[in-house]
Design a protein around this motif. Sequence first.
Motif, PDB file in Angstrom:
ATOM      1  N   THR A  47      -4.609  12.450  23.863  1.00 42.52           N
ATOM      2  CA  THR A  47      -3.729  11.625  24.691  1.00 42.52           C
ATOM      3  C   THR A  47      -3.072  12.476  25.773  1.00 42.52           C
ATOM      4  O   THR A  47      -2.442  13.491  25.468  1.00 42.52           O
ATOM      5  N   ILE A  48      -3.233  12.053  27.033  1.00 47.35           N
ATOM      6  CA  ILE A  48      -2.549  12.688  28.147  1.00 47.35           C
ATOM      7  C   ILE A  48      -1.738  11.630  28.884  1.00 47.35           C
ATOM      8  O   ILE A  48      -2.274  10.607  29.305  1.00 47.35           O
ATOM      9  N   VAL A  49      -0.430  11.882  29.022  1.00 49.73           N
ATOM     10  CA  VAL A  49       0.437  11.015  29.815  1.00 49.73           C
ATOM     11  C   VAL A  49       0.610  11.706  31.162  1.00 49.73           C
ATOM     12  O   VAL A  49       1.093  12.838  31.217  1.00 49.73           O
ATOM     13  N   ARG A  50       0.240  11.034  32.279  1.00 52.15           N
ATOM     14  CA  ARG A  50       0.155  11.741  33.552  1.00 52.15           C
ATOM     15  C   ARG A  50       0.555  10.890  34.743  1.00 52.15           C
ATOM     16  O   ARG A  50       0.068  11.098  35.865  1.00 52.15           O
ATOM     17  N   GLU A  51       1.466   9.954  34.571  1.00 51.40           N
ATOM     18  CA  GLU A  51       1.963   9.191  35.713  1.00 51.40           C
ATOM     19  C   GLU A  51       2.569  10.128  36.752  1.00 51.40           C
ATOM     20  O   GLU A  51       3.271  11.067  36.424  1.00 51.40           O
ATOM     21  N   GLY A  52       2.300   9.845  38.013  1.00 53.42           N
ATOM     22  CA  GLY A  52       2.885  10.626  39.087  1.00 53.42           C
ATOM     23  C   GLY A  52       2.284  12.002  39.256  1.00 53.42           C
ATOM     24  O   GLY A  52       2.937  12.892  39.802  1.00 53.42           O
ATOM     25  N   VAL A  53       1.035  12.203  38.824  1.00 53.93           N
ATOM     26  CA  VAL A  53       0.372  13.505  38.926  1.00 53.93           C
ATOM     27  C   VAL A  53      -0.899  13.370  39.766  1.00 53.93           C
ATOM     28  O   VAL A  53      -1.705  12.458  39.544  1.00 53.93           O
ATOM     29  N   ALA A  54      -1.081  14.256  40.706  1.00 54.50           N
ATOM     30  CA  ALA A  54      -2.306  14.358  41.512  1.00 54.50           C
ATOM     31  C   ALA A  54      -2.671  13.045  42.198  1.00 54.50           C
ATOM     32  O   ALA A  54      -3.848  12.773  42.445  1.00 54.50           O
ATOM     33  N   GLY A  55      -1.682  12.235  42.498  1.00 51.85           N
ATOM     34  CA  GLY A  55      -1.941  10.988  43.185  1.00 51.85           C
ATOM     35  C   GLY A  55      -2.901  10.070  42.464  1.00 51.85           C
ATOM     36  O   GLY A  55      -3.593   9.256  43.088  1.00 51.85           O
ATOM     37  N   GLY A  56      -2.954  10.183  41.128  1.00 57.87           N
ATOM     38  CA  GLY A  56      -3.851   9.337  40.345  1.00 57.87           C
ATOM     39  C   GLY A  56      -5.298   9.794  40.340  1.00 57.87           C
ATOM     40  O   GLY A  56      -6.166   9.115  39.782  1.00 57.87           O
ATOM     41  N   LYS A  57      -5.577  10.967  40.924  1.00 57.69           N
ATOM     42  CA  LYS A  57      -6.958  11.471  40.970  1.00 57.69           C
ATOM     43  C   LYS A  57      -7.396  11.991  39.594  1.00 57.69           C
ATOM     44  O   LYS A  57      -6.579  12.213  38.711  1.00 57.69           O
ATOM     45  N   ARG A  58      -8.669  12.204  39.466  1.00 58.87           N
ATOM     46  CA  ARG A  58      -9.217  12.769  38.230  1.00 58.87           C
ATOM     47  C   ARG A  58      -8.691  14.179  37.990  1.00 58.87           C
ATOM     48  O   ARG A  58      -8.528  14.954  38.927  1.00 58.87           O
ATOM     49  N   LEU A  59      -8.450  14.493  36.715  1.00 56.53           N
ATOM     50  CA  LEU A  59      -8.054  15.845  36.352  1.00 56.53           C
ATOM     51  C   LEU A  59      -9.300  16.646  36.013  1.00 56.53           C
ATOM     52  O   LEU A  59     -10.099  16.237  35.158  1.00 56.53           O
ATOM     53  N   LEU A  60      -9.466  17.778  36.662  1.00 57.03           N
ATOM     54  CA  LEU A  60     -10.634  18.623  36.464  1.00 57.03           C
ATOM     55  C   LEU A  60     -10.208  19.931  35.822  1.00 57.03           C
ATOM     56  O   LEU A  60      -9.389  20.662  36.388  1.00 57.03           O
ATOM     57  N   GLY A  61     -10.749  20.224  34.634  1.00 56.24           N
ATOM     58  CA  GLY A  61     -10.447  21.469  33.948  1.00 56.24           C
ATOM     59  C   GLY A  61     -11.255  22.621  34.491  1.00 56.24           C
ATOM     60  O   GLY A  61     -12.122  22.444  35.362  1.00 56.24           O
ATOM     61  N   PRO A  62     -11.024  23.837  33.982  1.00 56.13           N
ATOM     62  CA  PRO A  62     -11.723  25.031  34.484  1.00 56.13           C
ATOM     63  C   PRO A  62     -13.236  24.942  34.395  1.00 56.13           C
ATOM     64  O   PRO A  62     -13.938  25.529  35.229  1.00 56.13           O
ATOM     65  N   THR A  63     -13.767  24.230  33.391  1.00 60.06           N
ATOM     66  CA  THR A  63     -15.223  24.145  33.240  1.00 60.06           C
ATOM     67  C   THR A  63     -15.778  22.808  33.701  1.00 60.06           C
ATOM     68  O   THR A  63     -16.957  22.532  33.533  1.00 60.06           O
ATOM     69  N   SER A  64     -14.914  21.971  34.284  1.00 65.62           N
ATOM     70  CA  SER A  64     -15.371  20.650  34.748  1.00 65.62           C
ATOM     71  C   SER A  64     -16.174  20.773  36.024  1.00 65.62           C
ATOM     72  O   SER A  64     -15.917  21.631  36.879  1.00 65.62           O
ATOM     73  N   GLY A  65     -17.145  19.885  36.176  1.00 65.29           N
ATOM     74  CA  GLY A  65     -17.890  19.805  37.428  1.00 65.29           C
ATOM     75  C   GLY A  65     -17.137  18.949  38.412  1.00 65.29           C
ATOM     76  O   GLY A  65     -15.964  18.661  38.256  1.00 65.29           O
ATOM     77  N   SER A  66     -17.789  18.524  39.413  1.00 69.04           N
ATOM     78  CA  SER A  66     -17.162  17.730  40.445  1.00 69.04           C
ATOM     79  C   SER A  66     -16.831  16.334  39.959  1.00 69.04           C
ATOM     80  O   SER A  66     -16.069  15.600  40.589  1.00 69.04           O
ATOM     81  N   PHE A  67     -17.405  15.931  38.813  1.00 65.01           N
ATOM     82  CA  PHE A  67     -17.142  14.601  38.275  1.00 65.01           C
ATOM     83  C   PHE A  67     -16.433  14.739  36.943  1.00 65.01           C
ATOM     84  O   PHE A  67     -17.000  14.519  35.873  1.00 65.01           O
ATOM     85  N   GLY A  68     -15.180  15.162  36.994  1.00 64.60           N
ATOM     86  CA  GLY A  68     -14.379  15.311  35.782  1.00 64.60           C
ATOM     87  C   GLY A  68     -14.019  13.967  35.175  1.00 64.60           C
ATOM     88  O   GLY A  68     -14.168  12.922  35.788  1.00 64.60           O
ATOM     89  N   TYR A  69     -13.533  14.009  33.980  1.00 60.51           N
ATOM     90  CA  TYR A  69     -13.129  12.789  33.276  1.00 60.51           C
ATOM     91  C   TYR A  69     -11.808  12.298  33.816  1.00 60.51           C
ATOM     92  O   TYR A  69     -10.917  13.066  34.115  1.00 60.51           O
ATOM     93  N   HIS A  70     -11.653  10.998  33.941  1.00 61.63           N
ATOM     94  CA  HIS A  70     -10.445  10.412  34.534  1.00 61.63           C
ATOM     95  C   HIS A  70      -9.481   9.991  33.433  1.00 61.63           C
ATOM     96  O   HIS A  70      -9.834   9.222  32.575  1.00 61.63           O
ATOM     97  N   TYR A  71      -8.222  10.520  33.516  1.00 59.04           N
ATOM     98  CA  TYR A  71      -7.160  10.122  32.592  1.00 59.04           C
ATOM     99  C   TYR A  71      -6.119   9.359  33.361  1.00 59.04           C
ATOM    100  O   TYR A  71      -5.729   9.747  34.441  1.00 59.04           O
TER     101      TYR A  71
END
Length: 203
Positions: free
Chosen positions: A179-203
């Motif tokens: 569970t990730i709570v992320r209101e008001g972060v990155a303008g609602g964009k996908r969060l990309l981790g260090p090993t994520s590609g250009s199509f990271g999972y959207h939280y």
Amino acid sequence: MKIRCCIFIVFLFLLSCQTGSKKKAVEYVSIKELTKLEQLYLLPFDSIMNVCDLSNDSIVDFPDLSAYSIKTLDLSDNLLDTIIPCFLPKKLEKLNLSHNQFRGHVRIEKNTIPTLQELDISCNALNRIDIGEPLYRILLSYNDLRFVSFNHKNIQYLDISYNRNMPERVGFEPLDIDTIVREGVAGGKRLLGPTSGSFGYHY
């Protein structure tokens, strides 16, 4: 046993005054209320508590509680700006440091608070935090975080909401967290981790 505000030091001053031919004794009472931390320090050093509430106690310096065993420690709404792990109580599982004066960079090294499971350091002014301990719950909302790094071994819940300067590219792996709570972060964009590609999972 939750520490409550219940201990008072009472000083009695007797003042005699003359009125006509009669003497009247006037009693003045001056009461100093002990802080929650002062009450705690009255207990034996080997005391064991499930919950210790030291919130809103005007604590400036990180208190040395290493002689006590406390499972849940609430230090919220104080004036703290640093964490001293060796001052924390034994067997600590939950630590609340929200609404203090932490700012800049905070680092918690691995094996410095080995029993800790939950950390709440929300509502401060942090821009970076590194947590080496394998926590289950981390609450970081309402800071100014730009970078977050932590041990993923046990993580189940992360609240990074309202860190408005946090980018979509983050220092942790979103896919590893239930569970990730992320209101008001990155303008609602996908969060990309260090090993994520250009199509990271959207939280």
